[in-house]
Design an enzyme around this catalytic site. Sequence first.
Site, PDB file in Angstrom:
ATOM      1  CE  LYS A   1       4.550   6.305   3.006  1.00 48.26           C
ATOM      2  NZ  LYS A   1       3.700   6.192   4.218  1.00 48.26           N
TER       3      LYS A   1
ATOM      4  CG  ASP B   1       1.704   3.715   2.416  1.00 47.99           C
ATOM      5  OD1 ASP B   1       1.576   4.259   3.515  1.00 47.99           O
ATOM      6  OD2 ASP B   1       1.107   4.133   1.393  1.00 47.99           O
TER       7      ASP B   1
ATOM      8  N   GLY C   1     -12.171   2.736   1.505  1.00 52.07           N
ATOM      9  CA  GLY C   1     -11.078   1.774   1.342  1.00 52.07           C
ATOM     10  C   GLY C   1     -11.561   0.387   1.732  1.00 52.07           C
TER      11      GLY C   1
ATOM     12  N   GLY D   1      -8.681  -1.995   2.320  1.00 55.73           N
ATOM     13  CA  GLY D   1      -7.378  -2.627   2.565  1.00 55.73           C
ATOM     14  C   GLY D   1      -7.091  -2.788   4.048  1.00 55.73           C
TER      15      GLY D   1
ATOM     16  CB  VAL E   1      -5.950   1.574   6.959  1.00 57.54           C
ATOM     17  CG1 VAL E   1      -6.357   2.583   8.004  1.00 57.54           C
ATOM     18  CG2 VAL E   1      -4.456   1.672   6.664  1.00 57.54           C
ATOM     19  CB  ALA E   2     -10.666  -0.243   5.262  1.00 59.26           C
TER      20      ALA E   2
HETATM   21  N1  GLU Z   1       2.755   3.434   5.926  1.00 60.89           N
HETATM   22  C1  GLU Z   1       2.388   3.634   7.295  1.00 60.89           C
HETATM   23  C2  GLU Z   1       2.197   5.118   7.568  1.00 60.89           C
HETATM   24  O1  GLU Z   1       1.776   5.836   6.681  1.00 60.89           O
HETATM   25  C3  GLU Z   1       3.291   2.917   8.271  1.00 60.89           C
HETATM   26  C4  GLU Z   1       4.743   3.274   8.204  1.00 60.89           C
HETATM   27  C5  GLU Z   1       5.645   2.399   9.060  1.00 60.89           C
HETATM   28  O2  GLU Z   1       5.158   1.515   9.751  1.00 60.89           O
HETATM   29  O3  GLU Z   1       6.853   2.656   9.021  1.00 60.89           O
HETATM   30  O4  GLU Z   1       2.388   5.616   8.641  1.00 60.89           O
END
Ligand code: GLU
Length: 446
Positions: free
Chosen positions: A126, A166, A237, A239, A241-242
Amino acid sequence: MATALNDFMQEVKTKNPGEAEFHQAVEEVVETLLPVLDKHPEYRKARIMERMVEPERVIMFRVPWMADNGEVRVNRGYRIEFSSAIGPYKGGLRFHPSVTLSILKFLGFEQIFKNSLTTLPMGGGKGGSDFDPKFKSKNEIMRFCQSFMSELFRHIGPNTDVPAGDIGVGGQEIGYMFGQYKKLRNSFDGVLTGKGLSWGGSLIRPEATGFGVVYFANEMLATKGQSFEGKTVTISGFGNVAWGAATKVNQLGGKVVTLSGPDGYIHDPDGISGEKIEYMLELRASNQDIVEPYAEQFGVEFVPNKHPWEVKCDIALPCATQNELNEEDAKNLIANGCLCISEGANMPTTPEAAKLILESDILYGPAKAANAGGVAVSGLEMTQNSIRMNWSREEVDNHLHRIMKNIHQSCLVAADTYGTSGNYVAGANIAGFTKVADAMLAQGVV
Ligand code: GLU
């Protein structure tokens, strides 16, 4: 058992002082793994858990950039390369003022287990920055992304570490970073996922996390003979995901009645569908990070400074950020007869709230399992890049659906095997852990 956990956590806290979110994520995993460690002395002997909580590498760097008014700004950039036991480091980049080493270590740690659950060969990582995209111009965002990648490029690669988006990092930022990477390396690599369709991206990637959250919830509901049809759904949210989750809930016949932002939540009892879902994309693109304009646009109620969990619902999908659902919220959900919670955000539930939910009858899908669809389609994007092909929307969606069903099944089996039937939190941790632990054993002490 409690002493073993306390001793382990004491050491983690001493070694990583002040990293509250990281401690929280580790404790939640380790407490569910004790039965596994008891049954497998080889994991204890090889110090698998002690090794897993130590990132393989932490990179921190200066990100200087110039604002439109000519002022020089400095942010801090990070990449936590946590585990490469089962594949290249993989995980998103978060650009948000709340980003600290602790936040990214908690996210990177969780990513190890999440990625393992997807069945695809991806390790955990990350990264991100405390850069705040709010009110920044496109040019400022571009210059920031270029400066960020001017350091990051030397640490990543399609077989080494593959970042993605993210919070605060979407298609636009991935584009600017990809352009800079390509220029510095003089190589067109599948080094980032979430790319645009014409330059190596995958169909369904923008929708994937939200779709996966709903697919996972649907699997949990099916164990009780239930479905989304006719159900009232609260989402937090507004964004990426929502948006994906709201789209899929509508397709499955459910009604989404809330969205939220850092400013509060909107309540739309008629349901958020059609043009209202498209409006979410505009809200996000406006770069203001508030949800209130939705209420003005569609003439619905806006409740400032509150979470949507006080609204009666059948299904709750927390899709905003960490620790956004606390003990009081959990009590509200339980009292209002909520059937199912599926986590779209990473670690959205506080430990106190999670405890109450686990003691209740609510079907509870933890983020590591429920939101793995995003990184799963990132894995499929990597595959398409490697074979230099693009799959159709239907092909990718079918893969995603199958993967989410598999994850659900693995969680159930793992929970059953270790005497915690129906506990998806334990199931996800155990199923994600064993695959990585076995790979580490096989690869020796490295
Ligand atoms: N940020 C996303 C997660 O929390 C996706 C990460 C990605 O696709 O590498 O899983």
